[in-house]
Scaffold this active site. Structure first.
Site, PDB file in Angstrom:
ATOM      1  N   LEU A   1       0.764  -1.288   0.086  1.00 50.67           N
ATOM      2  CA  LEU A   1       0.003   0.037   0.044  1.00 50.67           C
ATOM      3  C   LEU A   1       0.871   1.286  -0.027  1.00 50.67           C
ATOM      4  CD1 LEU A   1      -2.841  -0.893   2.377  1.00 50.67           C
ATOM      5  CD2 LEU A   1      -3.066  -1.083  -0.074  1.00 50.67           C
ATOM      6  N   GLY A   2       2.009   1.043  -0.113  1.00 52.44           N
ATOM      7  CA  GLY A   2       3.209   2.124  -0.262  1.00 52.44           C
ATOM      8  C   GLY A   2       3.669   2.491   1.096  1.00 52.44           C
TER       9      GLY A   2
ATOM     10  N   GLY B   1       4.095   4.680   4.837  1.00 48.58           N
ATOM     11  CA  GLY B   1       3.482   5.261   5.703  1.00 48.58           C
ATOM     12  C   GLY B   1       4.438   6.006   6.628  1.00 48.58           C
TER      13      GLY B   1
ATOM     14  N   PHE C   1       5.968   5.267   9.187  1.00 46.29           N
ATOM     15  CA  PHE C   1       7.071   4.199   9.618  1.00 46.29           C
ATOM     16  C   PHE C   1       7.776   3.793   8.685  1.00 46.29           C
ATOM     17  CE2 PHE C   1       4.202   4.390  13.320  1.00 46.29           C
ATOM     18  CZ  PHE C   1       4.881   5.125  14.056  1.00 46.29           C
ATOM     19  N   GLY C   2       7.311   3.326   7.389  1.00 42.67           N
ATOM     20  CA  GLY C   2       7.913   2.496   6.554  1.00 42.67           C
ATOM     21  C   GLY C   2       6.683   1.862   5.611  1.00 42.67           C
TER      22      GLY C   2
ATOM     23  N   LYS D   1       1.836  -2.901   9.313  1.00 44.72           N
ATOM     24  CA  LYS D   1       2.903  -1.719   8.955  1.00 44.72           C
ATOM     25  C   LYS D   1       4.358  -2.354   9.556  1.00 44.72           C
ATOM     26  CE  LYS D   1      -0.108   2.123   9.746  1.00 44.72           C
ATOM     27  NZ  LYS D   1      -0.155   3.514  10.487  1.00 44.72           N
TER      28      LYS D   1
ATOM     29  N   ASP E   1      -2.638  13.841  12.407  1.00 40.04           N
ATOM     30  CA  ASP E   1      -2.662  13.635  11.129  1.00 40.04           C
ATOM     31  C   ASP E   1      -3.616  13.464  10.539  1.00 40.04           C
ATOM     32  OD1 ASP E   1      -1.283  12.895   8.849  1.00 40.04           O
ATOM     33  OD2 ASP E   1      -0.462  11.156   9.281  1.00 40.04           O
TER      34      ASP E   1
END
Length: 232
Positions: free
Chosen positions: A20-21, A23, A25-26, A45, A148
């Site tokens: 999903l790309g 974020g 953190f990574g 994640k 966020d």
């Protein structure tokens, strides 16, 4: 940061289906749990726990990851926040496994509306605010500020059309010290279009989240906000 490969198994059970790309953190993945016949899907994640140039930056990332884990344990029982499934460490990576929300980010709807010249009417804008503010009311009542809020972090759930708030990697307690400056390097670039001025000064308050919701409502209502500021 290197990616895991599609079809790889994490912890011997979580089969990576799709990336999903990146974020806060990574890398973020959709996985399925092969330990169950129905193969339920989750979001994973991933955070690398070594090879950072700065020890302080590593400590910051690790703290944010652990904070999100503890936060989801507490907040994930709310219907419009993903539940935490588990977390684990494997091969110098940290993993957070959470509920998969079937739906699409609000950013997709706003982009489609902009391309088609459509705008939310007053009823649609008010419905958005009522739904989103209900989530924030719960988050704030538990002593947290999301920090966020943006269309990418609001998922329109397929089953009922309700909003689900995701990505708690930047969360702060409401009593976050106002004399502690939140550095620009610690703020996701994708957030800059929605962040209120006080958040850059370390004076984050619950109304900082509400400011971001107001910007989104104006974007949907008038299609005048520069959405390029929200790209990763």
């Amino acid at each position: 940061m290197s990616k895991q490969t599609v079809s790889q198994l994490l912890q011997g059970r979580y089969h990576i289906l799709q990336s999903l790309g990146v974020g806060v953190f990574g890398q973020i993945y959709i996985v399925e749990d092969v330990d169950y016949p129905e193969r339920p899907r989750y979001v994973v994640k991933q955070l690398k726990v070594n090879n950072y140039q700065s020890d302080s930056y590593f400590d910051y990332l690790k703290l944010r990851f652990l904070t999100e884990t503890e936060t989801l344990k507490h907040l994930g029982q709310y219907d419009q926040i993903p539940q935490l499934i588990t977390c684990f460490e494997e091969d110098d990576w940290f993993y957070l496994v959470q509920e998969y929300i079937s739906g699409q980010p609000l950013s997709v709807e706003l982009k489609q509306n902009q391309q088609q010249g459509c705008k939310w009417d007053t009823t649609a804008a008010m419905a958005f605010l009522e739904d989103a503010l209900g989530i924030l009311e719960f988050v704030h009542s538990q002593g947290f500020i999301h920090c966020d809020i943006k269309p990418e972090n609001l998922i329109l759930r397929s089953c009922d059309g309700k909003l689900v708030l995701i990505d708690f990697g930047s969360i702060q307690p409401i009593d976050f010290r106002i004399d502690t400056e939140l550095l620009i390097s610690q703020i996701p670039l994708s957030l800059l279009g929605y962040i209120p001025p006080e958040q850059f000064l370390g004076q984050t308050q619950p109304n900082s989240d509400i400011y971001a919701l107001g910007i989104i409502a104006l974007q949907g209502r008038f299609n005048r906000f520069n959405t390029s500021a929200t790209k990763n």
